[in-house]
Design an enzyme around this catalytic site. Structure first.
Site, PDB file in Angstrom:
ATOM      1  CB  CYS A   1      -2.664   5.746   3.043  1.00 48.66           C
ATOM      2  SG  CYS A   1      -1.736   5.145   4.441  1.00 48.66           S
TER       3      CYS A   1
ATOM      4  CD  GLU B   1      -2.781   0.781   2.625  1.00 50.18           C
ATOM      5  OE1 GLU B   1      -3.139  -0.365   2.948  1.00 50.18           O
ATOM      6  OE2 GLU B   1      -3.052   1.787   3.287  1.00 50.18           O
TER       7      GLU B   1
END
Lengths: 472, 472
Positions: free
Chosen positions: B293, B254
């Site tokens: 994120c 990720e």
């Protein structure tokens, strides 16, 4: 010269290329080269023309096209059988490859109709409440990637191999670019030629590159994917290709696989399980001359049954006639190429260091209606590795008509030996003892990707075992 | 010196290690080093001791432990809040991280109980007929990998980050080895210390390595997996590690994500969607000082609404007080470290080449109750990139309180711009126009992994969006 089908038309390389040989006679069949193919252009064409067209179709429409294509190819399968014989395949082998591939199309067609919606998106699961107030909900949907499914295939299934990858990609809404392995690419070219002539598929949804992949992978983006079948060493090289790494390109490899089949301790001579096991072992060794990713390489046998299995299998193998597959008396044809025979002999050398042959001579075989040296003929070779701990038994794959009998002492030992395959494609247990079957199936690590088991069970997954939604 | 929890006990490195700093005051908090940790031993311990124990438990038993752990941590969350403030987090930020992580445990506990069987294996789908005679059937089952889930986390969520990876691994039957990012590892160490003290988890199912990963990856096998959160460049390096490649180790990254939020053309000033959009944009910029994120980096706005959004967002941002998160008047705290501030300023420089600031000065900020230079403080910076085609807008992520307004001219243009993120983690559409929402959500390529949309929709997926069966 074999042609490539890219960017909407057939392309013929202008260089000399490399020769391809008839596996049976050693004669040159054709030449192969991808020199001059615009790889980046082909990928862009697949994405733009093929992908757009496919995404307009519902799953049911795509499924109907797969069925129509399957019916069309079934009408033309004699063409494919004829050319298949030149890969060394018997008629039975050819049916396995050709009808198997057509069967995959039918199967995905049927699954698409039954298990997927008549829509362009697939809804995965229920709506999930994410916030407490009921204003924040989640719903997973699948939509196609906007790239091309690049399919790099092995030489052993020139028809089934590409169709097995094409069918789920097509159903999922992704265009395919097929790159067959060179030795048997002439058969895949014929397959694609039939498909193109059928006019059934939207333009751009199926392309073909015959010859080297050239700079194909350099043009991959994060929307493309690669499905590879072949050697583990090539898989590692492709997996670390800069474009694959940079784009986190989805990469799936089906590589060397030391599949095992485990005979239960209950299955002594005289039981149906014993007979089934020996019969399946010999079939797996000899169908396609053992050139199957799912063939049994390691026959795990209770120590006290080793002699009986060796004897029964050798007796069956003695009846396997080898030679020109066009001859009706022949049970097993040739390997796909002389190079491949050299490769199998090299692996056999390593295996024979760790065991001994109980049937077959790697360097000699009697053949019917052919020249044993000009054609890529090899005897079936059944090995016996009485020291089950030898690393070779669990790491060297001879990709031909070769299996090894390996003794085990307990269920735990069998599980341990099975696990040493470190990622086999298939495995099987042949037993009438349900507890033994369950303990082995649950005991072996999940690296065995597909594992078939039942009271008295079969060996390989010859039908498409995935549900479509799990493919992409 | 922070400790590691490996092979059943706490380990303290004997070298000097590196200092870790309080993000607010710049004081040294502790030191960190993994020197002397037996990485191979820790993995073996996890596989043998942790994995075996977990596989004995049913999904319901594992789920019950997750719930018990969640309740235990909730009792001790004040400990975590206190330490969290030293990462630069306000109390709101700390709750986001700590309560968010505890919420993941509750959520997987609840999903495990509701969606998984009270069994050790998970049956996937129906029995599939494979042969015509009814003697060859297929049944897919999931069993746990026999390895360790190695979890390499980012600095921004020292509690949620590890718990978000641990919970699905535990439920799936795999032991975890957590390696937090160094700057905020002191908080993760405290979390693991609480977990170990709780005595709730089977030994070996959760291990912690504080400091460098050392030779950890060298010991990976095909049964292990790596879940990484951090920069794309580190992800590429780890993905091509020889042991990862050789074992085809499952690797999930990720990494950098240029998330976008799209304002519908209908959402003009005065509509609830306009207000929601501006509010969410400012919230996403300032919660955790934008170190999420899932933060909105690209605010895609209809060209004719650019001025209105810029003005409304700037007015809201002007009310955001920056400073010591312990002070109740402070709305936004510090970045996690001075290094991180340098990094964000570098990215801002590149972005400012392609646009201009409509709010905030990268080099100056007024702070409350703190020293703006000793602490890692940075003003929120809202950029305006009137040339939407500039590559920087779609490729440079300033991982801090930074967003950019980018104009679009049509739904197709918005889709095209969204896609340039090339793999964003989240995206959102804020509109009351259902057709616009549907066309954008279906039009953007699937590389946007999670995509939330509704009539008037939220921005990020703050709850665990995966169903357990899709994790492994």
């Amino acid at each position: 010269m074999l042609r490539s089908y890219v960017s909407g038309s057939w392309f013929t390389a202008s260089d000399e290329g490399r020769p391809l040989y008839d596996a049976v006679t050693g004669d040159v069949i054709s030449r192969i080269s991808s020199e001059g193919v615009d790889m980046g252009g082909a990928l862009a064409y697949g994405r733009q023309t093929g992908g757009s067209a496919l995404r307009e179709l519902t799953f049911h429409q795509r499924a109907a096209l797969l069925k129509a294509l399957a019916s069309y190819l079934r009408e033309h399968r004699d063409d494919l059988y004829a050319l298949s014989a030149r890969t060394g395949a018997t008629l039975g082998d050819s049916k396995f490859d050709v009808d198997g591939g057509i069967g995959v199309l039918f199967s995905y067609g049927s699954k698409g109709r039954r298990e997927m919606p008549n829509d362009t998106i697939y809804v995965d699961g229920d709506v999930e409440p994410l916030g407490k107030g009921g204003t924040f909900l989640g719903q997973h949907i699948y939509t196609p990637l906007r790239g091309v499914a690049v399919q790099i295939n092995a030489f052993n299934f020139p028809v089934w191999g590409p169709l097995e990858k094409f069918a789920p990609a097509f159903l999922a809404g992704m265009p395919s670019l097929i790159k067959p392995a060179s030795p048997t690419a002439f058969l895949t070219e014929r397959l694609v030629s039939l498909i193109v002539d059928s006019g059934l598929l939207p333009e751009g949804t199926l392309q073909l590159v015959c010859g080297s992949a050239g700079d194909l992978l350099d043009h991959l983006t994060e929307q493309d994917l690669v499905a590879f079948t072949g050697s583990a060493s090539t898989a590692q090289r492709l997996r670390t290709h800069p474009a694959v790494v940079a784009g986190s390109v989805r990469f799936n490899a089906e590589a060397d696989s030391l599949n095992c089949s485990i005979l239960g301790p209950d299955a002594s001579p005289g039981t149906p399980e014993f007979d089934l096991y020996v019969k399946a072992l010999v079939t797996e060794m000899t169908v396609k001359a053992g050139q199957k990713c799912t063939a049994i390489r390691r026959a795990l046998v209770p120590t006290d049954l080793m002699d009986a299995v060796a004897e029964a299998a050798a007796a069956r193998l003695a009846k396997v006639t080898v030679g020109n597959p066009a001859n009706a008396d022949v049970r097993m044809g040739a390997l796909a190429s002389l190079d491949q025979r050299d490769e199998v002999r090299r692996s056999l050398k390593a295996l024979l260091d760790a065991g001994r042959s109980v049937f077959g001579d790697p360097d000699h075989v009697e053949v019917i209606d052919a020249d044993a040296e000009r054609g890529a003929f090899l005897s079936p070779v059944l090995l016996r590795m009485d020291n089950a701990e030898r690393a070779e038994a669990h790491s060297v794959e001879a990709f031909g008509p070769v299996s090894a009998l390996i003794p085990y002492s307990s269920a735990a030992h069998a599980i341990d030996l099975a696990a040493r395959g470190a990622g086999s494609l298939v495995g099987s247990v042949v037993t009438a003892d349900v507890d033994f079957a369950a303990s082995v199936v649950l005991g072996v690590p999940a690296a065995v990707r597909r594992w078939a088991a039942s009271g008295a069970c079969c060996t390989t997954c010859n039908a498409p075992p995935y549900r479509p939604r799990r493919e992409f």
